[in-house]
Design a protein around this motif. Structure first.
Motif, PDB file in Angstrom:
ATOM      1  N   ARG A   1       2.592   3.591  -1.688  1.00 58.97           N
ATOM      2  CA  ARG A   1       3.199   3.965  -3.090  1.00 58.97           C
ATOM      3  C   ARG A   1       4.439   4.004  -3.562  1.00 58.97           C
ATOM      4  O   ARG A   1       5.278   4.073  -4.467  1.00 58.97           O
ATOM      5  CB  ARG A   1       1.974   4.876  -3.684  1.00 58.97           C
TER       6      ARG A   1
ATOM      7  N   GLU B   1       6.902   2.378  -6.084  1.00 61.69           N
ATOM      8  CA  GLU B   1       7.444   2.811  -7.538  1.00 61.69           C
ATOM      9  C   GLU B   1       9.051   3.185  -7.516  1.00 61.69           C
ATOM     10  O   GLU B   1       9.330   2.510  -8.209  1.00 61.69           O
ATOM     11  CB  GLU B   1       7.056   3.841  -7.037  1.00 61.69           C
TER      12      GLU B   1
ATOM     13  N   THR C   1      -5.790  -1.594  -3.199  1.00 56.88           N
ATOM     14  CA  THR C   1      -4.988  -0.428  -3.469  1.00 56.88           C
ATOM     15  C   THR C   1      -3.373  -1.026  -3.947  1.00 56.88           C
ATOM     16  O   THR C   1      -3.301  -0.630  -4.521  1.00 56.88           O
ATOM     17  CB  THR C   1      -4.131   0.749  -1.921  1.00 56.88           C
TER      18      THR C   1
ATOM     19  N   SER D   1       0.696  -1.722   0.306  1.00 55.75           N
ATOM     20  CA  SER D   1       0.378   0.323  -0.044  1.00 55.75           C
ATOM     21  C   SER D   1       1.322   1.211  -0.213  1.00 55.75           C
ATOM     22  O   SER D   1       0.253   2.331  -0.133  1.00 55.75           O
ATOM     23  CB  SER D   1      -1.139   0.008   1.415  1.00 55.75           C
TER      24      SER D   1
ATOM     25  N   GLU E   1       0.541  -0.574 -11.903  1.00 56.62           N
ATOM     26  CA  GLU E   1       1.129   0.727 -12.606  1.00 56.62           C
ATOM     27  C   GLU E   1       2.653   0.336 -12.327  1.00 56.62           C
ATOM     28  O   GLU E   1       2.890   1.043 -13.704  1.00 56.62           O
ATOM     29  CB  GLU E   1       0.585   2.046 -11.488  1.00 56.62           C
TER      30      GLU E   1
ATOM     31  N   HIS F   1      -0.839  -0.518  -7.664  1.00 57.01           N
ATOM     32  CA  HIS F   1       0.138  -0.600  -7.070  1.00 57.01           C
ATOM     33  C   HIS F   1       1.338  -1.320  -7.985  1.00 57.01           C
ATOM     34  O   HIS F   1       2.348  -0.877  -8.863  1.00 57.01           O
ATOM     35  CB  HIS F   1       1.041  -0.558  -5.595  1.00 57.01           C
TER      36      HIS F   1
END
Length: 336
Positions: free
Chosen positions: A65, A69, A105, A63, A112, A109
């Motif tokens: 982010r 990333e 969530t 969770s 993405e 991620h």
């Protein structure tokens, strides 16, 4: 390949990581080592391969982010096996927000990260629990799964739908695997085999829900790990044969997306499962017969014909052999 495997301190994730390393892949492992159950057990799983030269570990939460990333930016995996999640059907009744944070969530991620780093293939964990109110056996991927009975199952159903949207919008190849009752050495302490073994050795009663009238597609963890890796190597394609009218729930006419059952196609009665465990332990169980738990389904049975056809998946380990291996591990690990 360079493969990101989430949940490498988890039960199935640790087996998948070891299998990938053994065949020469580079593994980037990610886990937050949360305290949903014994963290010592999670660390012991990791210790089996943490020093492998081709393994790199990331301690991070799905969770988060920023952390996710950074994981994709730094390591740039070619493929991803996403197994980390907040597990447990009954725990969701007490901590529903954790399931949304981790399973919804967190999965966003992952999607993405795959989208922005040209990941070739995402294999992600779903569950047989998505079949919910569907009682048509054996469970087939071609049947609808619109009525999950628990928040955990609903979160996994959402993952399947989110993955399809990313497959369609961005061409991200996605394969979802619906796991059926996985068991074996290094298993989760909240699962039936673990709980039963501990209670029998302590001469405590074991809870037998639905008065023992359950059937489950119990699947040994080695068979599961083999199927996951085979699925990772098999890239899904858009279904060119789609007639444009009624998409198949298991595939897609507009996206490189596929859903498979992964489990043992020979269901076992719960009472037989207990009898096998009693034989392996050399002790009789004290049975506490209870009604069906809310959210539970009486029976599961996996139709794995699609996975057999696609990747040659065939479970090999019988319940008798699998339970024996678990008991051997349990006695050694806990000096029981």
């Amino acid at each position: 390949m360079k493969v990101l495997v989430t949940g490498t301190a988890g039960f199935i994730g640790s087996y998948v990581a070891q299998r990938l390393l053994a065949r020469g892949d580079e593994v980037i492992g990610l886990d937050n080592l949360n305290d949903y159950y014994d963290v010592t057990l999670k660390k012991a799983r990791l210790a089996q391969f943490a020093e492998h030269p081709a393994y790199t570990h990331i301690h991070a939460d799905l969770s988060d982010r920023t952390a996710m990333e950074a994981a994709f930016d730094t390591h740039k995996p070619q493929r991803v096996v996403h197994l980390a999640a907040q597990a447990g059907v009954r725990y969701a009744a007490e901590n529903p927000h954790v399931y949304v944070s981790s399973n919804i969530t967190g999965f966003l991620h992952i999607l993405e990260g795959c989208r922005h780093h040209d990941v070739e293939h995402l294999v992600f964990a779903s569950t047989s629990s998505v079949y919910g109110a569907n009682t048509l056996l054996p469970f087939s991927e071609h049947e609808p799964t619109e009525h999950p009975l628990t928040l955990y199952a609903a979160s996994k159903k959402a993952n399947e739908q989110m993955a399809h949207s990313y497959a369609h919008l961005y061409g991200l190849r996605c394969t979802g695997l619906r796991f059926f009752t996985v068991y074996g050495p290094w298993g989760r302490p909240d699962m039936a085999l673990f709980l039963f073994t501990r209670a029998i050795l302590a001469d405590e009663p074991i809870p037998v829900f639905n008065h023992g009238h359950h059937k489950r597609s119990f699947t040994y963890v080695d068979d599961i790990a083999e199927g996951v890796v085979r699925s990772l190597d098999h890239l899904p394609q858009t279904n060119a044969g789609w007639d444009g009218k009624a998409p198949d729930p298991a595939s897609s006419g507009v996206a490189p997306y596929r859903i498979y059952n992964i489990g043992n196609e020979k269901p076992v009665e719960l009472m037989h499962y207990i009898e096998v465990l009693e034989a392996c332990l050399g002790r009789r169980a004290r049975l506490n017969m209870l009604p069906l738990q809310p959210g539970d389904v009486p029976d599961t049975e996996a139709d794995v014909s699609e996975l057999v056809s696609a990747v040659g998946y065939r479970p090999k380990v019988s319940v008798e052999t699998g339970v024996k291996e678990f008991v051997r591990w349990y006695r050694d690990y806990y000096r029981a």
